[in-house]
Design a protein around this motif. Structure first.
Motif, PDB file in Angstrom:
ATOM      1  N   VAL A  74      -8.403  -3.898 -84.033  1.00 29.46           N
ATOM      2  CA  VAL A  74      -8.621  -4.898 -83.251  1.00 29.46           C
ATOM      3  C   VAL A  74     -10.130  -5.651 -83.552  1.00 29.46           C
ATOM      4  N   SER A  75     -10.897  -5.008 -84.167  1.00 34.44           N
ATOM      5  CA  SER A  75     -12.075  -5.504 -84.429  1.00 34.44           C
ATOM      6  C   SER A  75     -12.761  -4.871 -85.682  1.00 34.44           C
ATOM      7  N   SER A  82      -6.364  -3.714 -94.697  1.00 37.05           N
ATOM      8  CA  SER A  82      -5.116  -4.408 -95.393  1.00 37.05           C
ATOM      9  C   SER A  82      -4.700  -5.076 -93.690  1.00 37.05           C
ATOM     10  N   SER A  83      -4.186  -6.338 -94.109  1.00 36.22           N
ATOM     11  CA  SER A  83      -3.615  -6.991 -92.823  1.00 36.22           C
ATOM     12  C   SER A  83      -2.658  -6.216 -91.983  1.00 36.22           C
ATOM     13  N   ASP A  84      -1.800  -5.259 -92.604  1.00 34.29           N
ATOM     14  CA  ASP A  84      -0.617  -4.791 -91.853  1.00 34.29           C
ATOM     15  C   ASP A  84      -1.211  -3.227 -91.475  1.00 34.29           C
ATOM     16  N   ALA A  85      -2.560  -2.905 -91.603  1.00 32.27           N
ATOM     17  CA  ALA A  85      -3.018  -1.534 -91.313  1.00 32.27           C
ATOM     18  C   ALA A  85      -2.532  -1.149 -89.654  1.00 32.27           C
ATOM     19  N   SER A  86      -2.124  -0.002 -89.856  1.00 29.10           N
ATOM     20  CA  SER A  86      -1.918   0.604 -88.392  1.00 29.10           C
ATOM     21  C   SER A  86      -1.665   2.010 -88.818  1.00 29.10           C
ATOM     22  N   ALA A 114      -4.784   3.719 -95.444  1.00 29.53           N
ATOM     23  CA  ALA A 114      -5.035   2.682 -94.204  1.00 29.53           C
ATOM     24  C   ALA A 114      -6.555   2.349 -93.687  1.00 29.53           C
ATOM     25  N   PHE A 115      -7.452   3.143 -93.923  1.00 27.52           N
ATOM     26  CA  PHE A 115      -8.732   2.964 -93.482  1.00 27.52           C
ATOM     27  C   PHE A 115      -9.565   2.460 -94.163  1.00 27.52           C
TER      28      PHE A 115
END
Length: 192
Positions: A74-75, A82-86, A114-115
């Motif tokens: 979120v920040s 990456s824009s779709d990181a989760s 992802a990190f």
């Protein structure tokens, strides 16, 4: 061997000078979190405050998404993601926090993809519940972390989590009030 290691830990912890002045570090962190600047939001200040303790170059704050329970950034501060990181809420990585009691350290290049370039992951636990975490990029200079570093990071993570949880509760309350106002206006228009 384990008794000897435990004894060394207890002696080092209770009889030698401490690396951090906890009062100073805590007050500096609280001052940073409570500052209301026009340019930076609370989440950005939380990342920066925790990163400063270990001289990290950047970081990202991840919170649980209300839709599917995954953690999403979120920040971001001085870090590329990456824009779709989760991160799924039931992943091994999330379980590694042990409910907010454990900080995860990665050796260079061994973090999850992802990190991004991640060195540390600090849990954000409020009321014994993991609400998020902060990933930190490698430090500017080599930093030797010990039990004292981890305890300070854990304490600052809990403090940041309480501020963030309070901010989210305030936002939910505002949204609820807006919805009530809308419902009243709609009822008035429908009645007329």
């Amino acid at each position: 061997g384990s008794i000897k290691a435990r004894l060394k830990y207890l002696i080092a912890r209770h009889f030698f000078t401490q690396r951090y002045d906890y009062r100073v570090e805590w007050m500096n962190f609280i001052d940073l979190l409570s500052t209301r600047g026009a340019d930076e939001d609370l989440k950005h200040r939380a990342i920066e405050g925790i990163a400063n303790v270990v001289e990290a170059q950047g970081g990202a704050l991840w919170l649980r998404d209300g839709i599917n329970g995954d953690f999403v950034p979120v920040s971001v501060w001085n870090m590329r993601l990456s824009s779709d990181a989760s991160e799924p809420g039931d992943s091994a990585f999330i379980k590694g926090f042990l409910g907010g009691r454990w900080i995860q350290e990665f050796h260079r290049g061994r973090a999850y993809a992802a990190f991004g370039e991640c060195w540390l992951a600090v849990p954000l636990a409020a009321q014994n519940q993991l609400i998020g975490f902060i990933t930190l990029s490698p430090s500017r200079a080599p930093v030797e972390l010990n039990w004292e570093s981890f305890e300070l990071l854990r304490a600052l993570g809990r403090q940041a989590a309480s501020y963030i949880a309070e901010e989210r509760a305030g936002q939910q309350l505002q949204d609820s009030r807006r919805m009530q106002d809308y419902a009243k206006r709609f009822a008035f228009v429908a009645h007329d």
